[in-house]
Scaffold this motif. Structure first.
Motif, PDB file in Angstrom:
ATOM      1  N   ASP A 218       0.829  -1.199   0.000  1.00 36.83           N
ATOM      2  CA  ASP A 218       0.000   0.000   0.000  1.00 36.83           C
ATOM      3  C   ASP A 218       0.871   1.260   0.000  1.00 36.83           C
ATOM      4  OD1 ASP A 218      -2.300  -1.482   0.006  1.00 36.83           O
ATOM      5  OD2 ASP A 218      -2.717  -1.233   2.148  1.00 36.83           O
TER       6      ASP A 218
ATOM      7  N   THR B  65       2.466   1.695  -3.440  1.00 39.88           N
ATOM      8  CA  THR B  65       1.487   2.154  -4.427  1.00 39.88           C
ATOM      9  C   THR B  65       1.152   3.626  -4.231  1.00 39.88           C
ATOM     10  OG1 THR B  65       0.525  -0.059  -4.594  1.00 39.88           O
ATOM     11  CG2 THR B  65      -0.840   1.779  -5.333  1.00 39.88           C
TER      12      THR B  65
ATOM     13  N   THR C 271       8.555   1.330  -6.822  1.00 35.89           N
ATOM     14  CA  THR C 271       8.703  -0.101  -7.085  1.00 35.89           C
ATOM     15  C   THR C 271       9.743  -0.670  -6.129  1.00 35.89           C
ATOM     16  OG1 THR C 271       8.195   0.198  -9.427  1.00 35.89           O
ATOM     17  CG2 THR C 271       9.326  -1.832  -8.813  1.00 35.89           C
TER      18      THR C 271
END
Length: 262
Positions: free
Chosen positions: A47, A50, A55
């Motif tokens: 989470d 994101t 990444t």
């Protein structure tokens, strides 16, 4: 005027997991590479990644306890991130991409990451120190206002670990693995009730926790002034415990034993 961080400064994000664990995302804005220190639970980490558009490239494990490694397999499956861990702990860690030992270092996006031995809580425990970020990821060895229980190691080993960390620059930030600070503060006051800096810090910690704020990280300078486990060598602490002539290790062991009963 606020100080502006250099463009290549690492960004470190504290990620809360499980009931009281902390994992840490370490992001280099120039290369875009991101590492994770310990992996309690994939969900909050994914989470956080994101949310920031990052990444995950690397996972750095400190020791084998389940609440620090159980998320590694899921994160590897989701991201393909490489996994780093200690040679001494390799037999009880997830499969490692890179095996390291205390005294070694590796490069992360142009930043040196030093491996420091951290035996005491477990054997084979390591810490990750990034000098140019002024960051020590100590997990369950040195903890904010405390230290980890001695599940596998000896008082001598933990005292050696803490003494090693105490020599780092005082503006080093301590990123430890749990939100134990409020309880640690209450205990510390039983050792040094007249320590004004500690009393003030305990009040601040109480206020932070009432607001749901994390108390991790904390500067090493404040730990040296208030953490009883870093202060076992000091004459006033020894005198307060009735151990004026005892060795530093013996005083540390007594403080640790008292914390175990606290």
């Amino acid at each position: 005027m606020p100080e502006i961080a250099p463009e290549n400064a690492l960004e470190i994000v504290t990620v809360a997991a499980l009931s009281d664990n902390y994992d840490f995302l370490v992001h280099d804005p120039v290369s875009g590479r991101t590492a994770l220190v310990d992996a309690a639970d994939p969900a909050p980490i994914l989470d956080a990644l994101t949310e920031r558009g990052w990444t995950l490239d690397e996972i750095w494990l400190t020791h084998h306890h389940w609440d620090h490694i159980d998320g590694a397999a899921g994160l590897f499956e989701a991201t393909g991130a490489t996994i780093t861990g200690a040679a001494a702990d390799q037999h009880r860690l997830p499969p490692l991409t890179r095996v390291v030992e205390p005294g070694q270092s590796f490069d992360f996006a142009g930043h040196e990451v030093q491996i420091m031995g951290a035996d005491g809580h477990t054997l084979g425990h390591i810490a990750y120190y990034i000098p140019d970020a002024k960051a020590l990821f100590s997990a369950d060895s040195l903890m904010v206002l405390g230290c980890g229980r001695l599940f596998e190691g000896t008082p001598e080993q933990m005292w050696e670990t803490l003494s090693r960390f105490a020599t780092l620059p005082e503006d080093t930030m301590i990123y430890s693995g749990h939100e134990y600070t409020a309880s640690n503060a209450r205990f510390a006051l039983t050792i040094e009730p007249e320590n004004a800096t500690l009393r003030n810090r305990a009040k601040t910690i109480e206020e932070m926790r009432m607001k749901g704020e994390a108390t991790v990280p904390a500067p090493l300078s404040l730990e040296l002034a208030t953490n009883p486990f870093l202060r076992a060598h000091l004459a006033p602490v020894k005198k307060a415990l009735g151990m004026a002539d005892a060795s530093d290790v013996a005083v540390f062991a007594e403080i640790r034993a008292r914390k175990d009963r606290f």
